[in-house]
Motif scaffolding. Structure first.
Motif, mmCIF file in Angstrom:
data_model
loop_
_atom_site.group_PDB
_atom_site.id
_atom_site.type_symbol
_atom_site.label_atom_id
_atom_site.label_comp_id
_atom_site.label_asym_id
_atom_site.label_seq_id
_atom_site.Cartn_x
_atom_site.Cartn_y
_atom_site.Cartn_z
ATOM 1 N N ALA A 118 -8.684 -102.088 37.918
ATOM 2 C CA ALA A 118 -9.122 -101.514 36.637
ATOM 3 C C ALA A 118 -9.412 -100.027 36.781
ATOM 4 O O ALA A 118 -9.093 -99.230 35.882
ATOM 5 N N SER A 119 -10.003 -99.646 37.911
ATOM 6 C CA SER A 119 -10.322 -98.231 38.126
ATOM 7 C C SER A 119 -9.074 -97.391 38.371
ATOM 8 O O SER A 119 -9.050 -96.189 38.088
ATOM 9 N N LYS A 120 -8.006 -98.022 38.883
ATOM 10 C CA LYS A 120 -6.765 -97.301 39.150
ATOM 11 C C LYS A 120 -5.885 -97.171 37.911
ATOM 12 O O LYS A 120 -5.011 -96.311 37.857
ATOM 13 N N TYR A 134 -1.096 -109.111 34.869
ATOM 14 C CA TYR A 134 -0.653 -109.474 36.209
ATOM 15 C C TYR A 134 0.342 -108.450 36.732
ATOM 16 O O TYR A 134 0.338 -108.093 37.911
ATOM 17 N N ASP A 135 1.190 -107.957 35.829
ATOM 18 C CA ASP A 135 2.189 -106.977 36.228
ATOM 19 C C ASP A 135 1.531 -105.678 36.698
ATOM 20 O O ASP A 135 2.006 -105.043 37.637
ATOM 21 N N VAL A 136 0.429 -105.285 36.053
ATOM 22 C CA VAL A 136 -0.285 -104.069 36.472
ATOM 23 C C VAL A 136 -0.763 -104.211 37.913
ATOM 24 O O VAL A 136 -0.548 -103.323 38.750
ATOM 25 N N HIS A 146 3.222 -98.625 43.174
ATOM 26 C CA HIS A 146 3.925 -98.050 42.028
ATOM 27 C C HIS A 146 2.913 -97.640 40.969
ATOM 28 O O HIS A 146 1.754 -98.069 40.998
ATOM 29 N N VAL A 147 3.346 -96.824 40.043
ATOM 30 C CA VAL A 147 2.502 -96.444 38.909
ATOM 31 C C VAL A 147 2.792 -97.416 37.768
ATOM 32 O O VAL A 147 3.897 -97.427 37.228
ATOM 33 N N PRO A 148 1.837 -98.254 37.386
ATOM 34 C CA PRO A 148 2.097 -99.232 36.315
ATOM 35 C C PRO A 148 2.244 -98.551 34.964
ATOM 36 O O PRO A 148 1.688 -97.475 34.733
#
Length: 264
Positions: A43-45, A96-98, A106-108
């Motif tokens: 969540a923080s990322k 889930y994908d994030v 990777h950058v979601p």
């Protein structure tokens, strides 16, 4: 246990005449809290995506409640919210994908999360249909409970209590059934690209084998939902993405893999 299944001390279901069953690991009672910590890190990322998903999961119950209030059938507000809880695992695919993208370094993105449903589309939509069937069945049961309420009684707590109690017990039963069927089913379908029967039996095996830790995880989810209700769904802005991210880490922690994941 059906004659189609074999049992071992480690797995409730290791073989089936219906589909393959992916073995699971033995969990400890501390693991669900570890999943929450990892979910907080995700969540923080990805704060913007977390807010996006949180607003969606807050808007849905608000909208359901608004529509139900328009009908004047206040007794079916809770069943309508339970419907949201029933299809929640299916809607959580984007979250889930994030977590998956973050594990790959990777950058979601929102678009990538939306496309996640296409990875194993037939079986993932099959899961959605299964949850929708359960939702419709629950609505029918709820409408029966509502129909038993005498129209001549005032809608005060004393008169409503028996019907709310019955609805709560039945709703809890449906929710536990959904948890047993879908705690990790969606992540399995996303990553493994297996058929729906394999994902369902693998998930049921994992929950059955790790009864105590998984019941603790179910209780944590229940507390999050109750906090969301107590805050008129505002708490869902943060709690639903947290549970979604943590569920992905729970899946990674629980279901065996033949070879080490390269993104771990």
């Amino acid at each position: 246990m059906s004659q189609h299944f074999k049992e071992t001390p480690h797995n409730g279901i290791v073989d089936s005449g219906i589909a393959r069953v992916i073995p699971c690991k033995q969990l400890s009672m501390s693991d669900p809290f570890k999943w929450l910590i990892l979910g907080l890190k995700d969540a923080s990322k990805a704060p913007v995506l977390t807010l996006c998903f949180g607003l969606i999961f807050t808007a849905i119950p608000w909208f359901i409640t608004y529509l139900v209030q328009l009908t004047g059938w206040h007794l079916v507000i809770m069943p309508a919210i339970v419907c949201f809880m029933l299809i929640g695992p299916f809607l959580a695919a984007g979250m889930y994908d994030v977590s998956w993208e973050l594990e790959k370094n990777h950058v979601p993105s929102l678009w990538h999360s939306i496309k996640a449903i296409k990875r194993n589309a037939v079986n993932e939509w099959g899961l959605g249909i299964l949850l929708m069937v359960l939702m419709i069945f629950w609505l029918r049961v709820a409408s029966m409970v509502h129909a038993l309420y005498p129209p001549y009684l005032d809608e005060n707590f004393e008169n409503l209590f028996p019907f709310l109690a019955v609805g709560t017990v039945v709703g809890a039963g449906f929710t536990m059934l959904v948890f047993f069927l879908s705690a990790f089913t969606q992540p399995i379908l996303m990553e493994r690209k297996v058929d729906l029967a394999t994902a369902l039996l693998t998930n049921m095996n994992a929950v059955w084998t790790n009864k105590a830790p998984m019941m603790l995880w179910a209780f944590i989810i229940l507390i999050a939902v109750l906090i969301g209700f107590a805050t008129w769904f505002v708490g869902f802005v943060f709690l639903m993405p947290l549970i979604g991210y943590a569920t992905w880490h729970g899946y990674i922690d629980t279901i065996e893999t033949k070879r080490e994941r390269q993104f771990e």
